[in-house]
Write a protein that holds these residues in place. Sequence first.
Motif, PDB file in Angstrom:
ATOM      1  N   TYR A 194      14.775 -14.913  27.880  1.00 19.55           N
ATOM      2  CA  TYR A 194      14.804 -14.009  26.718  1.00 19.55           C
ATOM      3  C   TYR A 194      13.585 -14.288  25.836  1.00 19.55           C
ATOM      4  N   PRO A 195      12.400 -13.840  26.260  1.00 19.82           N
ATOM      5  CA  PRO A 195      11.175 -14.108  25.492  1.00 19.82           C
ATOM      6  C   PRO A 195      11.146 -13.334  24.177  1.00 19.82           C
ATOM      7  N   SER A 196      10.728 -14.007  23.125  1.00 20.14           N
ATOM      8  CA  SER A 196      10.601 -13.355  21.821  1.00 20.14           C
ATOM      9  C   SER A 196       9.373 -12.440  21.842  1.00 20.14           C
ATOM     10  N   ALA A 197       9.266 -11.591  20.829  1.00 17.68           N
ATOM     11  CA  ALA A 197       8.112 -10.688  20.740  1.00 17.68           C
ATOM     12  C   ALA A 197       6.823 -11.499  20.631  1.00 17.68           C
ATOM     13  N   GLY A 198       6.877 -12.589  19.873  1.00 15.11           N
ATOM     14  CA  GLY A 198       5.705 -13.438  19.715  1.00 15.11           C
ATOM     15  C   GLY A 198       5.290 -14.091  21.023  1.00 15.11           C
ATOM     16  N   TYR A 199       6.273 -14.518  21.802  1.00 14.01           N
ATOM     17  CA  TYR A 199       5.976 -15.146  23.089  1.00 14.01           C
ATOM     18  C   TYR A 199       5.379 -14.125  24.054  1.00 14.01           C
ATOM     19  N   GLN A 200       5.901 -12.929  24.040  1.00 14.11           N
ATOM     20  CA  GLN A 200       5.370 -11.890  24.921  1.00 14.11           C
ATOM     21  C   GLN A 200       3.924 -11.550  24.564  1.00 14.11           C
ATOM     22  N   ARG A 201       3.610 -11.600  23.273  1.00 15.96           N
ATOM     23  CA  ARG A 201       2.228 -11.346  22.858  1.00 15.96           C
ATOM     24  C   ARG A 201       1.308 -12.464  23.347  1.00 15.96           C
ATOM     25  N   LEU A 202       1.773 -13.710  23.250  1.00 15.78           N
ATOM     26  CA  LEU A 202       0.990 -14.836  23.761  1.00 15.78           C
ATOM     27  C   LEU A 202       0.737 -14.685  25.260  1.00 15.78           C
ATOM     28  N   LYS A 203       1.760 -14.266  25.977  1.00 13.96           N
ATOM     29  CA  LYS A 203       1.640 -14.103  27.427  1.00 13.96           C
ATOM     30  C   LYS A 203       0.659 -12.982  27.779  1.00 13.96           C
ATOM     31  N   ARG A 204       0.682 -11.933  26.966  1.00 15.81           N
ATOM     32  CA  ARG A 204      -0.172 -10.772  27.227  1.00 15.81           C
ATOM     33  C   ARG A 204      -1.655 -11.103  27.026  1.00 15.81           C
ATOM     34  N   TRP A 205      -1.957 -11.995  26.067  1.00 11.58           N
ATOM     35  CA  TRP A 205      -3.343 -12.296  25.716  1.00 11.58           C
ATOM     36  C   TRP A 205      -3.788 -13.696  26.128  1.00 11.58           C
ATOM     37  N   ARG A 206      -3.012 -14.366  26.964  1.00  9.92           N
ATOM     38  CA  ARG A 206      -3.336 -15.754  27.321  1.00  9.92           C
ATOM     39  C   ARG A 206      -4.651 -15.897  28.074  1.00  9.92           C
ATOM     40  N   MET A 207      -5.142 -14.830  28.701  1.00  7.09           N
ATOM     41  CA  MET A 207      -6.379 -14.908  29.462  1.00  7.09           C
ATOM     42  C   MET A 207      -7.591 -15.133  28.566  1.00  7.09           C
ATOM     43  N   LYS A 208      -7.432 -14.923  27.263  1.00  7.18           N
ATOM     44  CA  LYS A 208      -8.530 -15.161  26.327  1.00  7.18           C
ATOM     45  C   LYS A 208      -8.700 -16.649  26.018  1.00  7.18           C
ATOM     46  N   ILE A 209      -7.702 -17.458  26.353  1.00  5.75           N
ATOM     47  CA  ILE A 209      -7.823 -18.898  26.129  1.00  5.75           C
ATOM     48  C   ILE A 209      -8.894 -19.455  27.051  1.00  5.75           C
ATOM     49  N   SER A 210      -9.794 -20.246  26.502  1.00  4.70           N
ATOM     50  CA  SER A 210     -10.870 -20.801  27.322  1.00  4.70           C
ATOM     51  C   SER A 210     -10.288 -21.686  28.430  1.00  4.70           C
ATOM     52  N   PRO A 211     -10.762 -21.547  29.649  1.00  7.97           N
ATOM     53  CA  PRO A 211     -10.289 -22.407  30.738  1.00  7.97           C
ATOM     54  C   PRO A 211     -10.696 -23.869  30.542  1.00  7.97           C
ATOM     55  N   GLN A 212     -11.574 -24.119  29.555  1.00  7.77           N
ATOM     56  CA  GLN A 212     -12.010 -25.479  29.264  1.00  7.77           C
ATOM     57  C   GLN A 212     -11.051 -26.209  28.314  1.00  7.77           C
ATOM     58  N   THR A 213     -10.134 -25.468  27.714  1.00  3.57           N
ATOM     59  CA  THR A 213      -9.191 -26.070  26.776  1.00  3.57           C
ATOM     60  C   THR A 213      -8.056 -26.768  27.521  1.00  3.57           C
ATOM     61  N   LYS A 214      -7.841 -28.030  27.184  1.00  5.37           N
ATOM     62  CA  LYS A 214      -6.757 -28.808  27.790  1.00  5.37           C
ATOM     63  C   LYS A 214      -5.665 -29.035  26.744  1.00  5.37           C
ATOM     64  N   PHE A 215      -4.422 -29.124  27.225  1.00  9.61           N
ATOM     65  CA  PHE A 215      -3.271 -29.169  26.329  1.00  9.61           C
ATOM     66  C   PHE A 215      -2.407 -30.411  26.572  1.00  9.61           C
ATOM     67  N   LEU A 216      -1.913 -30.976  25.477  1.00  6.70           N
ATOM     68  CA  LEU A 216      -0.870 -31.993  25.541  1.00  6.70           C
ATOM     69  C   LEU A 216       0.274 -31.506  24.661  1.00  6.70           C
ATOM     70  N   ASN A 217       1.385 -31.184  25.290  1.00  2.00           N
ATOM     71  CA  ASN A 217       2.547 -30.644  24.590  1.00  2.00           C
ATOM     72  C   ASN A 217       3.577 -31.769  24.428  1.00  2.00           C
ATOM     73  N   ILE A 218       3.747 -32.250  23.194  1.00  2.00           N
ATOM     74  CA  ILE A 218       4.679 -33.341  22.910  1.00  2.00           C
ATOM     75  C   ILE A 218       5.974 -32.752  22.345  1.00  2.00           C
ATOM     76  N   ILE A 219       7.074 -33.035  23.019  1.00  2.00           N
ATOM     77  CA  ILE A 219       8.371 -32.444  22.697  1.00  2.00           C
ATOM     78  C   ILE A 219       9.346 -33.539  22.294  1.00  2.00           C
ATOM     79  N   GLY A 220      10.097 -33.296  21.240  1.00  2.00           N
ATOM     80  CA  GLY A 220      11.087 -34.270  20.780  1.00  2.00           C
ATOM     81  C   GLY A 220      12.472 -33.979  21.348  1.00  2.00           C
TER      82      GLY A 220
END
Length: 280
Positions: A194-220
């Motif tokens: 059940y993706p939110s509207a905001g999540y769907q927008r992120l998914k739609r435009w994710r190709m604009k993220i530079s392929p050089q950007t690396k991520f560390l997602n820290i979850i509690g």
Amino acid sequence: MKIKRKTILLFSGGLAFLLCILSLHTLLIRVHKKKAKKNFFKKPVLFIHGYAGNRFSFGLMIRRFEKKNWGLKAAVIKVSADGKIKVQGNPAIKGALVQVLFEDNRAALDEQVTWLKDILKKLAEDYALKDVVVVAHSMGAVSVLNYLTRYGDKKALPLVSKLVTLGAPYNDVEPGKTAKKIERSPLSAQGPLYPSAGYQRLKRWRMKISPQTKFLNIIGDTGVGQSDGAVSISSARSLRYLLDKRVYNEIIVTGKKATHRRLHENHVVDLKIKKFLSQK
């Protein structure tokens, strides 16, 4: 006499507490001009607080990093409610730890994204910065990700080569705002059911993220309710479905200091960030 003495003691205690808070407040906003003997971080590190955040949000983490000689609190960037940017200090020095503070700390996400673009533009034009890393908490992390989906491919702006996110509600209806009920959406192999509207927008435009950007997602994970007490694990983990697995790293932190508000006061988190930022 006993009542009067008790009143004096209470007043003295309250005054001492107030002075302590004011002293800490001043300490956390101060820019340190003296260079550390050794700065571990090579690129400027921007710290972005979450919804309703302030100088205390990342102030203590920055202070810990300084004590360990990982970097130097070289600059504070303040954004006024009308979007005017004021830079105190020099964010371009080696090992710069840069605290970003929004006067309107409850602004809408789109407005915060615009401010982030203006900050990065200023860093490029006034300080010739071409590459920065970012550490962001909660809604601040969602804002940075939205910034990357809109401006991540702009050559005139500095590359965000690494992004560390703490307790980020990527699939919440209103990211950052405290709700009575923690938002949860089951995850499938393709992402949230059940993706939110905001999540769907992120998914739609994710190709604009530079392929050089690396991520560390820290979850509690507090061990209660599959969340950090404010953000569900499923909402935070939904970031993995937006990114190439080659640039995505995920860590789940548990224990008493895994709560949403204590993730940036967690020494385990400190070490995870240091390790990630030190990797080439």
